[in-house]
Design an enzyme around this catalytic site. Structure first.
Site, PDB file in Angstrom:
ATOM      1  N   LYS A 178      -4.998 -11.868   6.542  1.00 10.72           N
ATOM      2  CA  LYS A 178      -5.153 -10.457   6.201  1.00 10.72           C
ATOM      3  C   LYS A 178      -4.903 -10.118   4.743  1.00 10.72           C
ATOM      4  O   LYS A 178      -4.000 -10.649   4.109  1.00 10.72           O
ATOM      5  CB  LYS A 178      -4.184  -9.623   7.051  1.00 10.72           C
ATOM      6  CG  LYS A 178      -4.510  -9.643   8.530  1.00 10.72           C
ATOM      7  CD  LYS A 178      -5.609  -8.681   8.876  1.00 10.72           C
ATOM      8  CE  LYS A 178      -5.007  -7.316   9.141  1.00 10.72           C
ATOM      9  NZ  LYS A 178      -6.053  -6.367   9.519  1.00 10.72           N
ATOM     10  N   SER A 205      -0.255  -9.451   5.826  1.00 10.84           N
ATOM     11  CA  SER A 205       0.309  -9.182   7.141  1.00 10.84           C
ATOM     12  C   SER A 205       1.419 -10.178   7.419  1.00 10.84           C
ATOM     13  O   SER A 205       1.342 -11.339   7.000  1.00 10.84           O
ATOM     14  CB  SER A 205      -0.783  -9.314   8.208  1.00 10.84           C
ATOM     15  OG  SER A 205      -0.201  -9.549   9.480  1.00 10.84           O
ATOM     16  N   HIS A 245     -24.667  10.229   7.243  1.00  9.04           N
ATOM     17  CA  HIS A 245     -24.080   9.988   8.572  1.00  9.04           C
ATOM     18  C   HIS A 245     -23.475   8.582   8.666  1.00  9.04           C
ATOM     19  O   HIS A 245     -23.347   8.034   9.759  1.00  9.04           O
ATOM     20  CB  HIS A 245     -25.111  10.162   9.695  1.00  9.04           C
ATOM     21  CG  HIS A 245     -25.961  11.385   9.567  1.00  9.04           C
ATOM     22  ND1 HIS A 245     -25.658  12.593  10.164  1.00  9.04           N
ATOM     23  CD2 HIS A 245     -27.117  11.594   8.860  1.00  9.04           C
ATOM     24  CE1 HIS A 245     -26.587  13.485   9.858  1.00  9.04           C
ATOM     25  NE2 HIS A 245     -27.476  12.906   9.058  1.00  9.04           N
ATOM     26  N   GLU A 253      -5.270   3.402   1.824  1.00 12.13           N
ATOM     27  CA  GLU A 253      -4.856   4.121   3.036  1.00 12.13           C
ATOM     28  C   GLU A 253      -3.772   5.146   2.735  1.00 12.13           C
ATOM     29  O   GLU A 253      -3.773   6.257   3.260  1.00 12.13           O
ATOM     30  CB  GLU A 253      -4.330   3.124   4.076  1.00 12.13           C
ATOM     31  CG  GLU A 253      -5.384   2.168   4.593  1.00 12.13           C
ATOM     32  CD  GLU A 253      -4.747   1.047   5.406  1.00 12.13           C
ATOM     33  OE1 GLU A 253      -4.562  -0.052   4.853  1.00 12.13           O
ATOM     34  OE2 GLU A 253      -4.426   1.278   6.577  1.00 12.13           O
TER      35      GLU A 253
END
Ligand code: ARG
Length: 459
Positions: free
Chosen positions: A284, A278, A157, A291
């Site tokens: 970043k 970024s 979970h 992704e």
């Protein structure tokens, strides 16, 4: 003007819209080398069986090589009026070798021709997928070997469950991608039958030699039923299914890498080579490759469903619907290849952050099960009661704002008076993982055995 291939019974050429919906050359030009290999094998067989004269066969086979070099050099003018790769190649062959080119299509139809070409194409991509899976497995194995003893939290979970090792987690993916590898090999074995010679749908009255063409093209045997040979696309569907399952595995792992590379987890550092920055936030470092793997694999599932939809209601044998098989398979194959390459690169380059893994492993009461097991083993409590006592100890620690090993013996005894100093021995994460020696368990000893087994399998 009517078509040069079947113009005999036509007095008018196609409407512009007809040509637009019908032409497949825009995408099936990717079958050029398979088409030419298939035609060269067919021509050689027509010569060997005496169906076409040797001099014509020689001209055809040489001419096809010229066509291939023109295509490779980017000098070939693909024509939508000629519909598809098969007719584009044949038309150019005729320009090069003259009327002899007209004998190539003896005892053949575009139906067995396209089925053969496409099988050859899919077979190459299965072979490529096999190589890429092997490379990914080796990268995972290297990670597992390095971190066979590093503890980290195991989750259910996505909540801390029990400590496991980094190596064990990596080896879980080795098992998954290992099954993908065996599915690729199974699919290849099943699909390796040659449709060439099935002709339009019924076979042919010419004395062809299907064993000869099958062998020349690297197939195990000719396909046994001509109707099936020209109308089956389950080899393509099997590629898409195998690809979909591998893609699902890639996506799950990609999701973990996204989570693990966050500031909150810091389990891994992805290399600069597989990250992006970024344009506004200087701090970043984004896991874009992970992704995009997570997202792009959706195209593979989509292709699988789309081709199922194309095929599901088709009566035997060939219907033009089947021309829609190619774009789906091409796109899925390209997506899979890119996703596998990106994943392999990321895994090869990434660094596990051992201190962060260990810190996380020791938090979240991850050794509560070990404590309950100790109450059973040493104090003889029934497991249900041990579970209850441990739950009370966890509540105690939570109230105090500490983890289980930071409770004092006195505090523990208030919950259950039988507890002794010895209990602290099982509250450490190292002991926890070391104790899970059951076959397939996370103990470093077991993980190293699995690493050794896989290293031997992969050679
Ligand atoms: N371009 C066609 C395809 O991809 C080739 C086969 C055409 N056969 C036919 N009977 N019209 O399916």
């Amino acid at each position: 003007t009517s078509n040069q291939m079947w113009g005999g019974r036509f007095s008018a050429g196609p409407d512009e819209i007809m040509e637009a919906i019908n032409a497949s050359i825009g995408f099936d030009k990717r079958l050029a080398s398979q088409d030419i290999a298939g035609s060269r094998a067919h021509a050689a067989m027509l010569g060997a069986t005496g169906i076409v004269e040797a001099s014509d066969v020689e001209a055809i086979r040489e001419g096809l090589l010229t066509v291939m070099s023109e295509i490779e050099a980017g000098e070939f003018a693909f024509s939508p009026a000629l519909e598809d790769i098969h007719m584009n190649v044949e038309a150019r062959l005729k320009e090069i070798v003259g009327p002899a080119a007209g004998r190539l299509h003896t005892a053949r139809s575009r139906n067995d021709q396209v089925a053969t070409d496409f099988r050859l194409w899919v077979r190459e991509r299965l072979d490529q997928t096999e190589e890429q899976l092997l490379a990914l497995l080796r990268a995972l194995l290297a990670q597992a070997e390095a971190g066979a003893e590093w503890v980290m939290p195991g989750f259910t979970h996505l909540q801390t469950a029990q400590p496991v090792t980094w190596g064990h987690h990596m080896m879980a993916y080795v098992e998954m991608f290992g099954r993908d590898l065996s599915r690729v090999r199974d699919a290849r074995e099943r699909m390796n039958e040659c449709p060439l010679g099935a002709a339009a749908l019924a076979g042919t009255s010419f004395p062809i030699d299907r064993e000869m063409t099958a062998q020349a093209l690297g197939f195990d045997r000719p396909s046994a039923n001509s109707l099936d040979a020209v109308s089956d696309r389950d080899f393509a569907l099997e590629f898409l299914s195998v690809a979909s399952i591998a893609a699902m595995h890639l996506s799950r792992f990609a999701e973990e890498l996204v989570i693990w590379s966050s500031a909150q987890f810091r389990f891994v550092t992805l290399s600069d080579r597989f990250s992006t920055g970024s344009s506004i936030m200087p701090q970043k470092k984004n896991p874009d490759a992970a992704e995009l793997i997570r997202a792009k694999v959706g195209r593979i599932f989509g292709a699988n469903v789309a081709l199922m939809m194309v095929m599901k209601g088709l009566p035997l044998a060939y219907s033009k619907d089947m021309q829609e098989d190619k774009e789906q398979v091409f796109d899925a194959a390209d997506t899979l290849a890119l996703a596998l390459a990106a994943m392999e690169g990321m895994v090869r380059d990434m660094t596990a952050n051992r201190p962060a893994l260990e810190r996380a492993a020791a938090s979240g009461f991850s050794t509560a099960t070990d404590l309950a097991d100790w109450l059973v083993r040493v104090l003889g409590l029934p497991f249900r009661e041990a579970h209850h006592v441990t739950g009370a100890l966890v509540a105690r620690a939570e109230a105090k704002g500490c983890d289980l090993p930071e409770l004092t013996l006195a505090e523990m005894r208030e919950v259950h008076e039988g507890i002794t100093e010895e209990v602290f021995g099982v509250l450490g994460v190292e002991n926890s993982v070391a104790s899970r020696v059951s076959y397939g368990g996370t103990a470093p000893l077991r993980v190293k055995e699995q690493v050794a087994r896989w290293s031997e399998l992969l050679g």
